[in-house]
Design an enzyme around this catalytic site. Structure first.
Site, mmCIF file in Angstrom:
data_model
loop_
_atom_site.group_PDB
_atom_site.id
_atom_site.type_symbol
_atom_site.label_atom_id
_atom_site.label_comp_id
_atom_site.label_asym_id
_atom_site.label_seq_id
_atom_site.Cartn_x
_atom_site.Cartn_y
_atom_site.Cartn_z
ATOM 1 N N SER A 7 0.821 -1.218 0.000
ATOM 2 C CA SER A 7 0.000 0.000 0.000
ATOM 3 C C SER A 7 0.856 1.269 0.000
ATOM 4 O O SER A 7 1.843 1.365 0.727
ATOM 5 C CB SER A 7 -0.904 0.005 1.239
ATOM 6 O OG SER A 7 -1.564 1.254 1.320
ATOM 7 N N LYS A 63 -14.008 -4.399 2.165
ATOM 8 C CA LYS A 63 -14.834 -3.196 1.977
ATOM 9 C C LYS A 63 -16.327 -3.439 2.205
ATOM 10 O O LYS A 63 -17.027 -2.550 2.700
ATOM 11 C CB LYS A 63 -14.594 -2.597 0.589
ATOM 12 C CG LYS A 63 -13.226 -1.935 0.450
ATOM 13 C CD LYS A 63 -13.057 -1.268 -0.893
ATOM 14 C CE LYS A 63 -11.657 -0.688 -1.041
ATOM 15 N NZ LYS A 63 -11.468 0.026 -2.313
ATOM 16 N N ASP A 78 -13.858 6.275 -2.321
ATOM 17 C CA ASP A 78 -13.478 5.841 -3.675
ATOM 18 C C ASP A 78 -14.373 6.536 -4.701
ATOM 19 O O ASP A 78 -13.913 6.928 -5.779
ATOM 20 C CB ASP A 78 -13.647 4.323 -3.838
ATOM 21 C CG ASP A 78 -12.553 3.533 -3.137
ATOM 22 O OD1 ASP A 78 -11.424 4.039 -3.032
ATOM 23 O OD2 ASP A 78 -12.842 2.396 -2.698
ATOM 24 N N ALA A 104 -17.049 -4.821 -13.095
ATOM 25 C CA ALA A 104 -18.207 -4.756 -12.195
ATOM 26 C C ALA A 104 -17.842 -5.336 -10.832
ATOM 27 O O ALA A 104 -18.695 -5.872 -10.122
ATOM 28 C CB ALA A 104 -19.390 -5.511 -12.809
ATOM 29 N N GLY A 105 -16.559 -5.213 -10.455
ATOM 30 C CA GLY A 105 -16.132 -5.617 -9.117
ATOM 31 C C GLY A 105 -16.343 -4.442 -8.165
ATOM 32 O O GLY A 105 -17.163 -3.553 -8.426
ATOM 33 N N GLY A 106 -15.577 -4.433 -7.067
ATOM 34 C CA GLY A 106 -15.746 -3.379 -6.065
ATOM 35 C C GLY A 106 -15.492 -1.985 -6.618
ATOM 36 O O GLY A 106 -16.256 -1.048 -6.357
ATOM 37 N N ASN A 126 -18.485 -6.228 -18.185
ATOM 38 C CA ASN A 126 -17.635 -7.045 -17.322
ATOM 39 C C ASN A 126 -17.308 -8.355 -18.035
ATOM 40 O O ASN A 126 -18.129 -8.876 -18.784
ATOM 41 C CB ASN A 126 -18.341 -7.344 -15.994
ATOM 42 C CG ASN A 126 -17.384 -7.845 -14.932
ATOM 43 O OD1 ASN A 126 -16.464 -7.143 -14.550
ATOM 44 N ND2 ASN A 126 -17.572 -9.074 -14.473
ATOM 45 N N ARG A 127 -16.078 -8.858 -17.800
ATOM 46 C CA ARG A 127 -15.664 -10.118 -18.433
ATOM 47 C C ARG A 127 -16.679 -11.224 -18.145
ATOM 48 O O ARG A 127 -17.054 -11.978 -19.030
ATOM 49 C CB ARG A 127 -14.276 -10.522 -17.898
ATOM 50 C CG ARG A 127 -13.798 -11.856 -18.402
ATOM 51 C CD ARG A 127 -12.457 -12.205 -17.831
ATOM 52 N NE ARG A 127 -12.457 -12.288 -16.371
ATOM 53 C CZ ARG A 127 -11.409 -12.641 -15.644
ATOM 54 N NH1 ARG A 127 -10.259 -12.904 -16.242
ATOM 55 N NH2 ARG A 127 -11.474 -12.699 -14.326
ATOM 56 N N PRO A 142 -20.255 -11.686 -17.719
ATOM 57 C CA PRO A 142 -21.389 -10.799 -18.001
ATOM 58 C C PRO A 142 -22.416 -10.724 -16.870
ATOM 59 O O PRO A 142 -23.018 -9.675 -16.641
ATOM 60 C CB PRO A 142 -22.019 -11.411 -19.263
ATOM 61 C CG PRO A 142 -20.978 -12.282 -19.855
ATOM 62 C CD PRO A 142 -20.087 -12.721 -18.742
ATOM 63 N N TYR A 171 -2.838 1.157 -11.058
ATOM 64 C CA TYR A 171 -1.560 1.873 -11.121
ATOM 65 C C TYR A 171 -0.416 0.896 -10.951
ATOM 66 O O TYR A 171 -0.566 -0.142 -10.304
ATOM 67 C CB TYR A 171 -1.485 3.016 -10.105
ATOM 68 C CG TYR A 171 -1.754 2.629 -8.675
ATOM 69 C CD1 TYR A 171 -0.743 2.148 -7.857
ATOM 70 C CD2 TYR A 171 -3.031 2.750 -8.144
ATOM 71 C CE1 TYR A 171 -0.990 1.798 -6.549
ATOM 72 C CE2 TYR A 171 -3.294 2.395 -6.828
ATOM 73 C CZ TYR A 171 -2.270 1.924 -6.037
ATOM 74 O OH TYR A 171 -2.528 1.569 -4.742
HETATM 75 P P1 NAP Z 1 -12.322 -6.926 -7.871
HETATM 76 O O1 NAP Z 1 -13.552 -6.638 -7.096
HETATM 77 O O2 NAP Z 1 -11.523 -8.160 -7.578
HETATM 78 O O3 NAP Z 1 -12.724 -6.938 -9.433
HETATM 79 C C1 NAP Z 1 -11.785 -7.266 -10.419
HETATM 80 C C2 NAP Z 1 -12.385 -6.901 -11.773
HETATM 81 O O4 NAP Z 1 -11.380 -7.113 -12.795
HETATM 82 C C3 NAP Z 1 -13.593 -7.754 -12.178
HETATM 83 O O5 NAP Z 1 -14.470 -6.942 -12.926
HETATM 84 C C4 NAP Z 1 -12.925 -8.822 -13.057
HETATM 85 O O6 NAP Z 1 -13.814 -9.425 -13.960
HETATM 86 C C5 NAP Z 1 -11.938 -7.964 -13.785
HETATM 87 N N1 NAP Z 1 -10.851 -8.729 -14.426
HETATM 88 C C6 NAP Z 1 -9.816 -9.370 -13.810
HETATM 89 N N2 NAP Z 1 -9.012 -9.937 -14.742
HETATM 90 C C7 NAP Z 1 -9.560 -9.653 -15.951
HETATM 91 C C8 NAP Z 1 -9.193 -9.958 -17.287
HETATM 92 N N3 NAP Z 1 -8.115 -10.701 -17.574
HETATM 93 N N4 NAP Z 1 -9.964 -9.491 -18.292
HETATM 94 C C9 NAP Z 1 -11.061 -8.738 -18.042
HETATM 95 N N5 NAP Z 1 -11.464 -8.420 -16.786
HETATM 96 C C10 NAP Z 1 -10.727 -8.869 -15.750
HETATM 97 O O7 NAP Z 1 -11.265 -5.741 -7.741
HETATM 98 P P2 NAP Z 1 -11.590 -4.179 -7.502
HETATM 99 O O8 NAP Z 1 -11.550 -3.883 -6.060
HETATM 100 O O9 NAP Z 1 -12.809 -3.846 -8.278
HETATM 101 O O10 NAP Z 1 -10.292 -3.489 -8.145
HETATM 102 C C11 NAP Z 1 -10.082 -3.463 -9.556
HETATM 103 C C12 NAP Z 1 -8.782 -2.712 -9.842
HETATM 104 O O11 NAP Z 1 -8.923 -1.340 -9.464
HETATM 105 C C13 NAP Z 1 -7.585 -3.255 -9.051
HETATM 106 O O12 NAP Z 1 -6.458 -3.257 -9.884
HETATM 107 C C14 NAP Z 1 -7.391 -2.241 -7.937
HETATM 108 O O13 NAP Z 1 -6.042 -2.147 -7.522
HETATM 109 C C15 NAP Z 1 -7.833 -0.959 -8.634
HETATM 110 N N6 NAP Z 1 -8.312 0.047 -7.696
HETATM 111 C C16 NAP Z 1 -7.649 1.246 -7.660
HETATM 112 C C17 NAP Z 1 -8.082 2.243 -6.814
HETATM 113 C C18 NAP Z 1 -7.365 3.556 -6.800
HETATM 114 O O14 NAP Z 1 -7.514 4.321 -5.855
HETATM 115 N N7 NAP Z 1 -6.571 3.865 -7.821
HETATM 116 C C19 NAP Z 1 -9.191 2.055 -5.963
HETATM 117 C C20 NAP Z 1 -9.860 0.811 -6.030
HETATM 118 C C21 NAP Z 1 -9.397 -0.180 -6.899
HETATM 119 P P3 NAP Z 1 -14.585 -10.813 -13.558
HETATM 120 O O15 NAP Z 1 -15.797 -10.392 -12.766
HETATM 121 O O16 NAP Z 1 -14.925 -11.421 -14.855
HETATM 122 O O17 NAP Z 1 -13.615 -11.638 -12.739
#
Ligand code: NAP
Length: 265
Positions: A16, A67, A104, A126-128, A149-150, A152, A212
């Site tokens: 982090s 979260k 966020d 469509a994750g967090g 989303n991958r 659907p 990032y």
């Molecule tokens: P999450 O809930 O685990 O969701 C992951 C997402 O990525 C899902 O939609 C997943 O699709 C998709 N995914 C993973 N591998 C893929 C691939 N090969 N092709 C297409 N889609 C793929 O994670 P999250 O919390 O939403 O976070 C997502 C990203 O945002 C992370 O990298 C995190 O570090 C970043 N983030 C950054 C900030 C910031 O402040 N900059 C804040 C929050 C999150 P499926 O549903 O099909 O698995």
């Protein structure tokens, strides 16, 4: 003697950048606060979070995978946390009560740097993170928010919940947001582009990549190549952190100091 503590609860939290960012901001404002990493497993999350106010903590950030649990644990929650269905920020009252917020969503809007009102937006993921971004875009008056989303079914479920539109393939939009982890797990630009269907999109006005990394991410590189204004994941990280900082300290966050610390890693 330290006046107050803050920290980030997650599993893992080793990488982090929040401690560097917040500690630099505390120093810049002469606040006798310290921000620490708080690695905690899901099984121990509720007890750990509840113990923090009695141990000198005034606030905490919450990250993967806690979260959603953070929102259900809290005694009170802001409209953003309730709307998104997850929390990334705890503020602790003197009596130990926990208020949950989701910075966020607001941090994304701050980083976007312009109003999405009347715009068409495409949210990839469509994750967090996708959930927070889609909710924020809807709240800020985007004319259309398309969710791809991958898997659907997750896009369909999120879109139904937020009354937005799921799409089975990415479609052109004014604002394109990468809220998937593509770029972290797929570093190769061509492969990442294929995973997100970027080649079939017209150039957007703005591209935001939540991911990032040390190097420019594939989505940032694509946005620059097609001539879009590009906002990277570190700016989103800084802006969500700035909102948390302001909640805890009541002080205006020193954005440039936070940016420099976050970018230094
Ligand atoms: P999450 O809930 O685990 O969701 C992951 C997402 O990525 C899902 O939609 C997943 O699709 C998709 N995914 C993973 N591998 C893929 C691939 N090969 N092709 C297409 N889609 C793929 O994670 P999250 O919390 O939403 O976070 C997502 C990203 O945002 C992370 O990298 C995190 O570090 C970043 N983030 C950054 C900030 C910031 O402040 N900059 C804040 C929050 C999150 P499926 O549903 O099909 O698995």
């Amino acid at each position: 003697m330290l006046t107050a503590l803050a920290g980030v609860l997650g599993h893992p939290v080793a990488h982090s950048r929040s401690p560097a960012m917040h500690n630099a901001a505390f120093r810049a404002l002469g606040l006798d606060w310290r921000y620490v990493k708080l690695p905690v497993s899901p099984a121990l999350f509720p007890e750990t979070a509840r113990a923090l106010p009695g141990s000198g903590y005034r606030g905490a950030n919450v990250t993967i995978p806690h979260k959603v649990a953070a929102l259900s644990l809290a005694d009170a929650a802001t409209a953003a946390a309730r709307g998104v269905g997850a929390a990334n920020t705890f503020s602790f009252a003197v009596d130990g009560a926990i208020e949950a917020d989701n910075t966020d969503a607001g941090g994304f809007v701050d980083a976007l740097g312009e109003s999405p009102r009347g715009r068409r937006a495409l949210v990839l993921g469509a994750g967090g993170a996708g959930r927070a971004v889609a909710w924020a875009l809807r709240e800020e008056g985007a004319a259309e928010v398309l969710i791809w989303n991958r898997t659907p079914q997750r896009a369909t479920e999120l879109a139904r919940e937020l009354e937005l539109e799921p799409v089975s393939a990415p479609r052109s939009a004014d604002i394109v947001v990468n809220a998937t982890s593509v770029g972290l797990d797929i570093g190769d630009a061509a492969e990442a582009g294929r995973a997100l269907g970027l080649a079939q999109l017209d150039a957007p006005i703005v591209v935001v990549d939540l991911v990032y990394a040390e190097r420019p991410t594939p989505v940032v590189a694509w946005g620059e190549r097609v001539g879009a204004r590009v906002v990277d994941g570190l700016e989103v990280l800084v802006r969500q952190g700035a909102r948390s900082f302001e909640r805890w300290t009541g002080e205006e966050p020193p954005l440039d100091v936070m940016r420099a610390a976050a970018r230094a890693g």
